[in-house]
Design an enzyme around this catalytic site. Sequence first.
Site, short mmCIF file in Angstrom:
data_model
loop_
_atom_site.label_atom_id
_atom_site.label_comp_id
_atom_site.label_asym_id
_atom_site.label_seq_id
_atom_site.Cartn_x
_atom_site.Cartn_y
_atom_site.Cartn_z
N THR A 206 33.18 44.87 37.88
CA THR A 206 34.41 44.35 38.48
C THR A 206 35.56 45.32 38.20
O THR A 206 35.54 46.02 37.19
CB THR A 206 34.68 42.98 37.84
OG1 THR A 206 33.69 42.09 38.30
CG2 THR A 206 36.05 42.45 38.15
N ARG A 234 28.06 31.44 45.42
CA ARG A 234 28.58 31.40 44.04
C ARG A 234 29.93 32.13 43.97
O ARG A 234 30.11 33.21 44.52
CB ARG A 234 27.58 32.08 43.10
CG ARG A 234 28.04 32.14 41.64
CD ARG A 234 28.69 33.48 41.30
NE ARG A 234 28.97 33.62 39.88
CZ ARG A 234 29.67 34.63 39.36
NH1 ARG A 234 30.15 35.57 40.13
NH2 ARG A 234 29.88 34.67 38.08
N GLY A 236 32.86 33.44 41.17
CA GLY A 236 33.07 33.68 39.74
C GLY A 236 34.51 33.47 39.32
O GLY A 236 35.29 32.80 40.01
N ASP A 237 34.87 34.07 38.19
CA ASP A 237 36.22 33.91 37.64
C ASP A 237 37.27 34.77 38.33
O ASP A 237 38.47 34.48 38.27
CB ASP A 237 36.20 34.29 36.15
CG ASP A 237 35.77 35.75 35.94
OD1 ASP A 237 34.76 36.17 36.56
OD2 ASP A 237 36.44 36.47 35.18
N GLY A 258 33.54 40.22 33.07
CA GLY A 258 32.50 39.68 32.21
C GLY A 258 31.74 38.61 32.94
O GLY A 258 31.91 38.44 34.15
N GLY A 260 31.35 35.61 34.58
CA GLY A 260 32.40 34.76 35.13
C GLY A 260 32.32 33.31 34.70
O GLY A 260 33.35 32.66 34.48
N1 ASP Z 1 33.50 38.46 36.36
C1 ASP Z 1 32.68 38.85 37.47
C2 ASP Z 1 31.99 37.62 38.03
O1 ASP Z 1 31.48 36.84 37.25
C3 ASP Z 1 31.64 39.85 37.15
C4 ASP Z 1 32.14 41.11 36.51
O2 ASP Z 1 33.13 41.09 35.76
O3 ASP Z 1 31.55 42.16 36.77
O4 ASP Z 1 31.90 37.48 39.24
#
Ligand code: ASP
Length: 342
Positions: A206, A234, A236-237, A258, A260
Site C-alpha cells: 500500500t 473485500r 480494507g482499512d 498492514g 487491514g
Molecule cells: N492495508 C491494506 C489492506 O488491508 C494492505 C496493505 O497495507 O498493503 O487492504
Amino acid sequence: MNHEAKLIRQLHLCDPKFDFHYLNVNLSFNQTTVKKFSIAIHGGAGTLLKSEMNPKSESKYREALSKALAKGYFILESGGSALDAVTASVVYLEDCPLFNAGKGSVFTSKGTQEMDASIMDGKTQDAGAVAMVRRIKNPVLLARTVLEKSEHLMLAGKGAELFAKKQGIKRVSEDYFFTKQRYKQLLVAKENNEITLDHDSRKFGTVGAVAFDQQNCLAAATSTGGMTNKKFGRIGDTPIIGSGTWADNSTCAISCTGSGEYFMRMNVAFHVACIMKYAKLSLEESVHKVIHELLPTINGDGGLIAVDANGNLCLDFNTEGMYRAYQKNGEKAVISIFKEEK
Ligand code: ASP
C-alpha cells in the site's frame, strides 16, 4: 505568467511525464522566507529483509521512493498545500508498478483488481474515499474529487465509477493495472489456499503520504490494491477514515499500511490522534503505543507514517521493514526500507 502557470511549467520541467494539472495550486513563488514544512511517504510494510532483496531491485525501490517524495516536497517548498503535496506523491506511487496501488495492484480471488483510496484535509477535516474501483487510473484523485465535489464521504464500486465518469476523472481499461508479477502471486496464493499481502504473505505494498505545509496545515492520503487473493468485495482499512487515514490540524496526519482487518479493529489512525489529544502524549509516544503495544494484542502487523502540528515526523512499524521516505525543509531526504535503518 501568473503563479499557477509558472508552477505548472516548473513541475513539467522537473518531470515532463507527470501531470500536475489536477492540483488546485496556490503557490507563492516570490516568497522571501520559507516557513517550516515536512513530508513523509510509505510504500508498504512487511518482511523486508536486506538478505532477501537483490541490490538491483533495492535501488529501484529507493529511486521510486525518492522521486515520489520529491513531488510532494516541491509543492510544499513552493508554498503549496499539504493536501496537494500528499496527492502528488501518492499519484506518483500509484503510477509506479512496484507498489500495490493503481498500476501494480494485487489480484482478488476472481482475478480482478479492486482498489481502495482515501484522503483527508487536516484544516477542515473534510475527507473523501473510494472503494472497490476497477477502472480509475489514480484512485486517490477520485477520493479527492469525492472530498471536493460530492456531498458524501465514501463511494464504492459501480457508483464510484459512475461518479468518476461524470467528474471527468481519468478511466482506463482493466488491462492497464495488470502486471505479470502480481498475477504470479495470485497463482501462488491460490495454490496455497491463502490470502496474502502484496509480494508474499508478509509484505504490504500500500502507498501513502502525510504532510505539514507552510500554512501549518496537515493532510494524509492512502491508496491500495488490498490483499492478494482477497475475496471479491473485500474492503480494507485504506479507505476507512480513522483506520487507514486521518488528518486533523490539532493533532496529526496519519497513513497506515498492514493487515487491514486489524487496523480497522483498532481504528489505528484515529487511535493515535486520540492518544495525543486526550492523553497528551507526543506523536512518537502515541504511535509507539498503538504500533508496539495495542496492535500486537490482536496480532496486528504493519506500520504507519505520521506528522504532527509542529511538523515532527514519525515513521514506525512492527514488521521487518517498511518502504519509507521523509524530508523536512532545508534538510536532506531520507529513504529507508529495512528495520536496521531506523
Ligand atoms: N492495508 C491494506 C489492506 O488491508 C494492505 C496493505 O497495507 O498493503 O487492504
